[in-house]
Design an enzyme around this catalytic site. Structure first.
Site, PDB file in Angstrom:
ATOM      1  N   GLU A   1       3.886  -6.854   1.218  1.00  0.00           N
ATOM      2  CA  GLU A   1       3.473  -7.196  -0.143  1.00  0.00           C
ATOM      3  C   GLU A   1       3.334  -5.947  -1.019  1.00  0.00           C
ATOM      4  O   GLU A   1       2.243  -5.602  -1.476  1.00  0.00           O
ATOM      5  CB  GLU A   1       2.155  -7.974  -0.085  1.00  0.00           C
ATOM      6  CG  GLU A   1       2.303  -9.311   0.605  1.00  0.00           C
ATOM      7  CD  GLU A   1       1.048  -9.791   1.320  1.00  0.00           C
ATOM      8  OE1 GLU A   1       1.123 -10.854   1.951  1.00  0.00           O
ATOM      9  OE2 GLU A   1       0.003  -9.096   1.263  1.00  0.00           O
TER      10      GLU A   1
ATOM     11  N   TYR B   1      -0.665  -1.579 -12.532  1.00  0.00           N
ATOM     12  CA  TYR B   1      -2.083  -1.523 -12.896  1.00  0.00           C
ATOM     13  C   TYR B   1      -2.293  -0.874 -14.262  1.00  0.00           C
ATOM     14  O   TYR B   1      -3.282  -0.182 -14.492  1.00  0.00           O
ATOM     15  CB  TYR B   1      -2.896  -0.815 -11.796  1.00  0.00           C
ATOM     16  CG  TYR B   1      -2.676  -1.448 -10.452  1.00  0.00           C
ATOM     17  CD1 TYR B   1      -3.241  -2.682 -10.151  1.00  0.00           C
ATOM     18  CD2 TYR B   1      -1.850  -0.848  -9.509  1.00  0.00           C
ATOM     19  CE1 TYR B   1      -2.995  -3.298  -8.932  1.00  0.00           C
ATOM     20  CE2 TYR B   1      -1.603  -1.455  -8.284  1.00  0.00           C
ATOM     21  CZ  TYR B   1      -2.178  -2.679  -8.001  1.00  0.00           C
ATOM     22  OH  TYR B   1      -1.934  -3.290  -6.799  1.00  0.00           O
TER      23      TYR B   1
ATOM     24  N   GLY C   1       0.755  -1.233   0.000  1.00  0.00           N
ATOM     25  CA  GLY C   1       0.000   0.000   0.000  1.00  0.00           C
ATOM     26  C   GLY C   1       0.787   1.286   0.000  1.00  0.00           C
ATOM     27  O   GLY C   1       0.211   2.367  -0.203  1.00  0.00           O
TER      28      GLY C   1
ATOM     29  N   ARG D   1      -6.527   3.528 -15.753  1.00  0.00           N
ATOM     30  CA  ARG D   1      -6.488   4.215 -14.462  1.00  0.00           C
ATOM     31  C   ARG D   1      -7.077   5.631 -14.486  1.00  0.00           C
ATOM     32  O   ARG D   1      -7.821   5.993 -13.574  1.00  0.00           O
ATOM     33  CB  ARG D   1      -5.055   4.253 -13.916  1.00  0.00           C
ATOM     34  CG  ARG D   1      -4.469   2.878 -13.613  1.00  0.00           C
ATOM     35  CD  ARG D   1      -3.135   2.969 -12.881  1.00  0.00           C
ATOM     36  NE  ARG D   1      -3.325   3.461 -11.522  1.00  0.00           N
ATOM     37  CZ  ARG D   1      -3.029   4.685 -11.135  1.00  0.00           C
ATOM     38  NH1 ARG D   1      -2.514   5.568 -11.978  1.00  0.00           N
ATOM     39  NH2 ARG D   1      -3.240   5.057  -9.893  1.00  0.00           N
TER      40      ARG D   1
ATOM     41  N   CYS E   1     -14.402   5.204 -28.543  1.00  0.00           N
ATOM     42  CA  CYS E   1     -15.669   5.951 -28.624  1.00  0.00           C
ATOM     43  C   CYS E   1     -16.334   6.073 -27.264  1.00  0.00           C
ATOM     44  O   CYS E   1     -17.426   5.514 -27.009  1.00  0.00           O
ATOM     45  CB  CYS E   1     -16.600   5.284 -29.622  1.00  0.00           C
ATOM     46  SG  CYS E   1     -16.030   5.458 -31.318  1.00  0.00           S
ATOM     47  N   GLU E   2     -15.669   6.743 -26.350  1.00  0.00           N
ATOM     48  CA  GLU E   2     -16.152   7.028 -24.998  1.00  0.00           C
ATOM     49  C   GLU E   2     -15.594   8.381 -24.582  1.00  0.00           C
ATOM     50  O   GLU E   2     -14.402   8.637 -24.751  1.00  0.00           O
ATOM     51  CB  GLU E   2     -15.648   5.982 -23.988  1.00  0.00           C
ATOM     52  CG  GLU E   2     -16.055   4.557 -24.249  1.00  0.00           C
ATOM     53  CD  GLU E   2     -17.365   4.207 -23.577  1.00  0.00           C
ATOM     54  OE1 GLU E   2     -17.909   5.074 -22.855  1.00  0.00           O
ATOM     55  OE2 GLU E   2     -17.833   3.079 -23.782  1.00  0.00           O
TER      56      GLU E   2
ATOM     57  N   GLY F   1       3.384  -3.676  -4.253  1.00  0.00           N
ATOM     58  CA  GLY F   1       3.216  -3.866  -5.689  1.00  0.00           C
ATOM     59  C   GLY F   1       3.562  -2.590  -6.423  1.00  0.00           C
ATOM     60  O   GLY F   1       4.564  -2.487  -7.119  1.00  0.00           O
ATOM     61  N   ARG F   2       2.710  -1.574  -6.206  1.00  0.00           N
ATOM     62  CA  ARG F   2       2.862  -0.311  -6.925  1.00  0.00           C
ATOM     63  C   ARG F   2       4.248   0.317  -6.715  1.00  0.00           C
ATOM     64  O   ARG F   2       4.843   0.840  -7.653  1.00  0.00           O
ATOM     65  CB  ARG F   2       1.779   0.661  -6.456  1.00  0.00           C
ATOM     66  CG  ARG F   2       1.703   1.952  -7.240  1.00  0.00           C
ATOM     67  CD  ARG F   2       0.792   2.959  -6.545  1.00  0.00           C
ATOM     68  NE  ARG F   2      -0.469   2.389  -6.155  1.00  0.00           N
ATOM     69  CZ  ARG F   2      -1.581   2.403  -6.884  1.00  0.00           C
ATOM     70  NH1 ARG F   2      -1.563   2.986  -8.066  1.00  0.00           N
ATOM     71  NH2 ARG F   2      -2.706   1.852  -6.443  1.00  0.00           N
TER      72      ARG F   2
ATOM     73  N   TYR G   1     -10.059   5.699 -11.977  1.00  0.00           N
ATOM     74  CA  TYR G   1      -9.689   6.269 -10.678  1.00  0.00           C
ATOM     75  C   TYR G   1      -9.419   7.772 -10.718  1.00  0.00           C
ATOM     76  O   TYR G   1      -8.948   8.323  -9.728  1.00  0.00           O
ATOM     77  CB  TYR G   1      -8.408   5.590 -10.156  1.00  0.00           C
ATOM     78  CG  TYR G   1      -8.478   4.106 -10.004  1.00  0.00           C
ATOM     79  CD1 TYR G   1      -9.418   3.505  -9.163  1.00  0.00           C
ATOM     80  CD2 TYR G   1      -7.594   3.273 -10.685  1.00  0.00           C
ATOM     81  CE1 TYR G   1      -9.469   2.134  -9.018  1.00  0.00           C
ATOM     82  CE2 TYR G   1      -7.646   1.894 -10.539  1.00  0.00           C
ATOM     83  CZ  TYR G   1      -8.581   1.335  -9.707  1.00  0.00           C
ATOM     84  OH  TYR G   1      -8.624  -0.023  -9.556  1.00  0.00           O
TER      85      TYR G   1
END
Length: 424
Positions: A275, A375, A239, A314, A346-347, A277-278, A318
């Site tokens: 643990e 991610y 985290g 992302r 197309c969004e 990750g990022r 987010y």
């Protein structure tokens, strides 16, 4: 620190010019730096020096096998959240006793695969899961090592979609019920309690929430030992955030984190597992894209890229910020341009940035999204029938494609027609 730096005005990945990679593999693509991956792992490993510990890479952030092998060779264990991730880790030679199985929805079949292949521990998230694991383990004649994930009801002060340690979140059991749940686990056959698990969220930019959670874990450790449980391991999750180059974000350093862990938990004599990750993979990767068009709007300029939300979700999911830079720097002192940076999907949500000031670029120029290693590729899709983009690993002056872009024919061939739609 990362290893994506300008030399003579051209962005390099370690010792490889980024345009050289683009010419070889086409755009868009992800590229990862071996030196950054290993440096960030070692920062965590060294931060916990003096404590019995294992740093397990959170594979959900980046699961390409070449990246996993790079980190495993440096000494990392793996944190997995699915049997697919477990099998990826095993495929590159990570031993079972260095793999931790997390996640709220482990199935009986996943438990069976991990028990047969070897596992360091299951981080159990609920009593129903605990009972299923007991049945699977006894059916195999095995003993499943477990920690139980407790939810300390601590506000991680992060984005709501990546907070995991509050009572409203789906993760773990309420810490207030921990003693009863541990008593239940001790009574079940096939389970061996080894410790406690906690993880309060992702992209934390201050240590106070961690410390509040770990103080609760320290108190619980003493209580559980008094109840007769052998608590030898504390899994603290991950985290710790990374700087995304906005608002002068400066998350704590791994050394500060390690000192806090020692201060709050060191007296317990437990093995520490973390643990991340990022923090290991985020700044170890960039996404490289090419400008398709520069489009004049009524009150803005749109920079239309060949990368899209399906390649990097992302920002759409987010509201995440990524620094976007020109691969070839503009002239020193040149006025920056301001763009809405968008993709071709197309969004309206296919927007990476609005009103972003950056070096002036035009059609066929290359741009790079920094901090895209975590991610990014793992959350990509083939929305709008856009093929998954390549992943590239750089090591000093070498680079290799570690996941190739499928052809349109290969992508389409994965569909099959039922018999009644096949013409004679």
């Amino acid at each position: 620190m990362d290893h994506f730096l300008y030399r003579d005005g051209v962005l390099h990945a370690e010792d490889v010019p980024v345009p050289e990679i683009a010419a070889a593999v086409g755009t868009p693509f992800y590229v990862y730096s071996t030196a950054t991956l290993t440096r960030h792992f070692k920062l965590f490993d060294e931060a916990l020096a003096g404590m019995d510990h294992l740093v397990c890479f959170a594979m959900k952030s980046l699961s390409n096998q070449a990246v996993l092998k790079t980190l495993a060779d440096a000494g990392a264990g793996m944190d997995v959240v699915s049997v697919g991730e477990y099998l990826r880790a095993k495929a590159v030679g990570v031993p079972g006793d260095k793999i931790v199985f997390s996640g709220v929805g482990k199935t009986a079949e996943e438990m069976k695969v991990a028990l047969q292949g070897g596992i360091r521990q299951f981080n159990v998230e609920s009593e129903p899961e605990m009972e299923v694991l007991s049945a699977v383990a006894t059916g195999l004649g095995r003993e499943a090592p477990i920690t139980i994930r407790v939810n300390p009801n601590v506000d991680a002060k992060t984005h709501a979609k990546i907070a995991t340690g509050k009572s409203e979140n789906k993760f773990g059991i309420p810490i207030s019920r921990a003693r009863a749940v541990y008593a239940h686990a001790a009574a079940l056959p096939g389970l061996k309690i080894v410790g406690i698990d906690v993880h309060i969220g992702s992209q934390l930019t201050e240590l106070a929430p961690f410390e509040a959670a770990y103080q609760k874990v320290a108190e619980l450790t003493e209580q559980l030992r008094a109840d007769g449980h052998e608590i030898i391991r504390l899994d603290l999750g991950g985290g710790l955030g990374i700087p995304y180059a906005r608002n002068n974000e400066a998350p704590p350093l791994p050394t500060d984190y390690g000192a806090m862990v020692q201060r709050t938990l060191g007296h317990l004599g437990c093995e520490i597992e973390i643990e991340p990750g990022r923090l290991i993979s985020g700044n170890a990767g960039i996404l490289v894209s090419k400008v398709i068009y520069l489009k004049e709007g009524e009150d803005r300029q749109f920079l239309i890229l060949d990368a899209a939300m399906n390649d990097l979700i992302r920002p759409a999911m987010y509201d995440a910020y990524h620094d976007i830079i020109a691969v070839n720097q503009g002239d020193a002192g040149a006025e920056p341009a301001t763009y809405d940076v968008v993709g071709p999907v197309c969004e309206s949500g296919d927007t990476f940035a609005k009103g972003r000031a950056m070096d002036r670029v035009g059609p066929d120029d290359l741009v790079a999204f920094r901090s895209a290693g975590a991610y990014g590729a793992v959350m990509s899709s083939e929305y709008n029938s856009r093929p998954m983009i390549p992943e590239v690993l750089v090591h000093e002056d070498q680079f290799a494609v570690i996941r190739a872009r499928p052809t349109y024919e290969e992508m389409i061939a994965r569909d099959t027609l039922p018999e009644w739609l096949v013409s004679d």
